[in-house]
Scaffold this motif. Structure first.
Motif, PDB file in Angstrom:
ATOM      1  N   GLU A  27      35.641  35.953  34.851  1.00 29.55           N
ATOM      2  CA  GLU A  27      36.962  35.309  34.929  1.00 29.55           C
ATOM      3  C   GLU A  27      38.020  36.281  35.461  1.00 29.55           C
ATOM      4  O   GLU A  27      38.987  35.860  36.077  1.00 29.55           O
ATOM      5  CB  GLU A  27      37.387  34.785  33.556  1.00 29.55           C
ATOM      6  CG  GLU A  27      36.491  33.713  32.977  1.00 29.55           C
ATOM      7  CD  GLU A  27      36.552  32.409  33.761  1.00 29.55           C
ATOM      8  OE1 GLU A  27      37.629  32.075  34.287  1.00 29.55           O
ATOM      9  OE2 GLU A  27      35.518  31.731  33.847  1.00 29.55           O
ATOM     10  N   LYS A  28      37.832  37.566  35.206  1.00 32.51           N
ATOM     11  CA  LYS A  28      38.828  38.571  35.589  1.00 32.51           C
ATOM     12  C   LYS A  28      38.631  39.126  36.994  1.00 32.51           C
ATOM     13  O   LYS A  28      39.396  39.967  37.441  1.00 32.51           O
ATOM     14  CB  LYS A  28      38.830  39.711  34.582  1.00 32.51           C
ATOM     15  CG  LYS A  28      39.298  39.276  33.210  1.00 32.51           C
ATOM     16  CD  LYS A  28      39.320  40.416  32.243  1.00 32.51           C
ATOM     17  CE  LYS A  28      39.793  39.939  30.888  1.00 32.51           C
ATOM     18  NZ  LYS A  28      39.750  41.009  29.891  1.00 32.51           N
ATOM     19  N   LEU A  29      37.598  38.657  37.708  1.00 29.02           N
ATOM     20  CA  LEU A  29      37.354  39.166  39.054  1.00 29.02           C
ATOM     21  C   LEU A  29      38.306  38.576  40.091  1.00 29.02           C
ATOM     22  O   LEU A  29      38.432  39.105  41.185  1.00 29.02           O
ATOM     23  CB  LEU A  29      35.910  38.883  39.488  1.00 29.02           C
ATOM     24  CG  LEU A  29      34.826  39.713  38.826  1.00 29.02           C
ATOM     25  CD1 LEU A  29      33.468  39.335  39.391  1.00 29.02           C
ATOM     26  CD2 LEU A  29      35.074  41.193  38.985  1.00 29.02           C
ATOM     27  N   GLY A  30      38.932  37.469  39.764  1.00 25.62           N
ATOM     28  CA  GLY A  30      39.873  36.862  40.703  1.00 25.62           C
ATOM     29  C   GLY A  30      39.236  35.944  41.726  1.00 25.62           C
ATOM     30  O   GLY A  30      39.814  35.686  42.779  1.00 25.62           O
ATOM     31  N   LEU A  31      38.023  35.461  41.425  1.00 28.48           N
ATOM     32  CA  LEU A  31      37.373  34.539  42.345  1.00 28.48           C
ATOM     33  C   LEU A  31      38.062  33.179  42.306  1.00 28.48           C
ATOM     34  O   LEU A  31      38.524  32.743  41.253  1.00 28.48           O
ATOM     35  CB  LEU A  31      35.897  34.346  41.961  1.00 28.48           C
ATOM     36  CG  LEU A  31      35.004  35.578  42.025  1.00 28.48           C
ATOM     37  CD1 LEU A  31      33.623  35.262  41.440  1.00 28.48           C
ATOM     38  CD2 LEU A  31      34.877  36.072  43.445  1.00 28.48           C
ATOM     39  N   GLN A  32      38.131  32.522  43.453  1.00 21.48           N
ATOM     40  CA  GLN A  32      38.659  31.160  43.484  1.00 21.48           C
ATOM     41  C   GLN A  32      37.686  30.267  42.733  1.00 21.48           C
ATOM     42  O   GLN A  32      36.492  30.576  42.612  1.00 21.48           O
ATOM     43  CB  GLN A  32      38.830  30.692  44.923  1.00 21.48           C
ATOM     44  CG  GLN A  32      39.890  31.478  45.663  1.00 21.48           C
ATOM     45  CD  GLN A  32      40.020  31.041  47.115  1.00 21.48           C
ATOM     46  OE1 GLN A  32      39.289  30.192  47.591  1.00 21.48           O
ATOM     47  NE2 GLN A  32      40.972  31.639  47.812  1.00 21.48           N
ATOM     48  N   LYS A  33      38.166  29.141  42.225  1.00 28.24           N
ATOM     49  CA  LYS A  33      37.368  28.272  41.369  1.00 28.24           C
ATOM     50  C   LYS A  33      36.036  27.882  42.001  1.00 28.24           C
ATOM     51  O   LYS A  33      34.984  27.999  41.381  1.00 28.24           O
ATOM     52  CB  LYS A  33      38.148  27.019  40.975  1.00 28.24           C
ATOM     53  CG  LYS A  33      37.363  26.114  40.026  1.00 28.24           C
ATOM     54  CD  LYS A  33      38.146  24.936  39.569  1.00 28.24           C
ATOM     55  CE  LYS A  33      37.410  23.992  38.658  1.00 28.24           C
ATOM     56  NZ  LYS A  33      36.055  24.210  38.327  1.00 28.24           N
ATOM     57  N   LYS A  36      33.712  30.880  42.197  1.00 28.03           N
ATOM     58  CA  LYS A  36      33.224  31.241  40.870  1.00 28.03           C
ATOM     59  C   LYS A  36      32.181  30.246  40.383  1.00 28.03           C
ATOM     60  O   LYS A  36      31.132  30.632  39.863  1.00 28.03           O
ATOM     61  CB  LYS A  36      34.369  31.329  39.877  1.00 28.03           C
ATOM     62  CG  LYS A  36      33.937  31.781  38.487  1.00 28.03           C
ATOM     63  CD  LYS A  36      35.097  31.861  37.527  1.00 28.03           C
ATOM     64  CE  LYS A  36      35.722  30.534  37.332  1.00 28.03           C
ATOM     65  NZ  LYS A  36      35.571  29.789  36.156  1.00 28.03           N
ATOM     66  N   THR A  63      31.083  43.309  40.638  1.00 26.20           N
ATOM     67  CA  THR A  63      30.655  41.915  40.592  1.00 26.20           C
ATOM     68  C   THR A  63      29.276  41.794  39.957  1.00 26.20           C
ATOM     69  O   THR A  63      29.031  40.895  39.137  1.00 26.20           O
ATOM     70  CB  THR A  63      30.664  41.304  42.002  1.00 26.20           C
ATOM     71  OG1 THR A  63      31.973  41.435  42.558  1.00 26.20           O
ATOM     72  CG2 THR A  63      30.276  39.839  41.976  1.00 26.20           C
TER      73      THR A  63
END
Length: 130
Positions: A27-33, A36, A63
């Motif tokens: 959740e903290k990696l900043g991937l778009q929904k 992710k 990652t």
């Protein structure tokens, strides 16, 4: 020729890794929904392969660590083969590649352990060529 260019220059690069600050939460990696969701679907499949590539410093190792933490379970046999081992992962057996064990030997060895998840890290093509 200029005397400055006649000297042999040596350089060194030091990479300091602090495993106390590594991101272990996807959740903290900043991937778009969508990215992710697709990534989670890929890493939670019962079989398959996920390949991460990118330039140095792009977040491949971070990652992978977050992905492993997302799927780690005490019932799973998780093995990593790395060159070098960058972060210690609780719940995984980690093999370091070195003079006494190359990637070929490590892969043969870990497959005998019937792993559920295998992570290969820093697998440069120069190490795979014979």
């Amino acid at each position: 020729m200029n005397a400055e260019f006649e000297r042999k220059m040596e350089t060194i690069v030091i990479r300091v890794l602090d495993d106390r600050n590594v991101i272990t939460d996807l959740e903290k990696l900043g991937l778009q929904k969508k990215a992710k969701d697709d990534f989670m679907a890929a890493i939670t499949k019962p079989q398959g392969i996920v390949i991460l590539t990118g330039p140095t410093g792009s977040g491949k190792s971070t990652t992978l660590i977050a992905a492993l933490h997302a799927v780690l379970d005490p019932s799973l046999n998780v093995l990593t083969v790395e060159d070098p081992v960058e972060y210690l992962i609780k719940g995984a057996r980690q093999l370091k590649i070195g003079p006494k064990m190359n990637f070929d030997q490590a892969l043969r060895s870990i497959l005998r352990h019937d792993p559920d998840i295998v992570m290969l890290g820093k697998c440069g093509t120069e190490r795979l060529r014979k």
